[in-house]
Scaffold this active site. Structure first.
Site, mmCIF file in Angstrom:
data_model
loop_
_atom_site.group_PDB
_atom_site.id
_atom_site.type_symbol
_atom_site.label_atom_id
_atom_site.label_comp_id
_atom_site.label_asym_id
_atom_site.label_seq_id
_atom_site.Cartn_x
_atom_site.Cartn_y
_atom_site.Cartn_z
ATOM 1 N N HIS A 15 0.929 -1.071 0.091
ATOM 2 C CA HIS A 15 0.162 0.318 0.111
ATOM 3 C C HIS A 15 0.938 1.134 -0.101
ATOM 4 O O HIS A 15 1.992 0.976 -0.246
ATOM 5 C CB HIS A 15 -0.907 -0.139 1.242
ATOM 6 C CG HIS A 15 -0.221 -0.079 2.383
ATOM 7 N ND1 HIS A 15 -0.047 1.246 3.129
ATOM 8 C CD2 HIS A 15 0.101 -0.965 3.338
ATOM 9 C CE1 HIS A 15 0.530 0.865 4.310
ATOM 10 N NE2 HIS A 15 0.663 -0.271 4.234
ATOM 11 N N LEU A 16 0.303 2.362 0.304
ATOM 12 C CA LEU A 16 0.891 3.627 0.186
ATOM 13 C C LEU A 16 2.352 3.697 0.620
ATOM 14 O O LEU A 16 3.384 4.270 0.135
ATOM 15 C CB LEU A 16 0.113 4.802 0.345
ATOM 16 C CG LEU A 16 0.581 6.250 -0.146
ATOM 17 C CD1 LEU A 16 1.156 6.294 -1.372
ATOM 18 C CD2 LEU A 16 -0.344 7.437 0.094
#
Length: 87
Positions: A15-16
């Site tokens: 994810h980010l």
């Protein structure tokens, strides 16, 4: 060109935050750095490209480095992924 398969250990996948860490690490090298996951090839120096690959925990990707510092780049990135990318 050198490559190595590695399993994503982060509980939430790429994810980010871990994608950002992966990109920041990849940008330290001059080599072209990509990874493949399924039918997708992603540029490891682009957060959007990494996020677009939709890599989840337990998925296996193949890191591919090509260039002057390819050996060091591959080792550094595989070590970063295996250590959980800061998570």
């Amino acid at each position: 060109m050198v490559s190595k398969k590695v399993v994503i250990k982060n509980p939430t996948g790429l994810h980010l935050r871990p994608a950002g860490i992966l990109c920041k690490t990849a940008m330290q090298f001059k080599s072209l750095i990509t990874f493949t996951f399924g039918d997708t090839t992603a540029n490891a120096k682009s957060v959007l490209s990494v996020l677009g690959a939709c890599v989840k925990s337990g998925d296996e990707i193949e890191m591919i480095c090509s260039g002057a510092d390819e050996e060091l780049a591959l080792k550094t990135l595989v070590d970063a992924i295996e250590s959980g990318l800061g998570e």
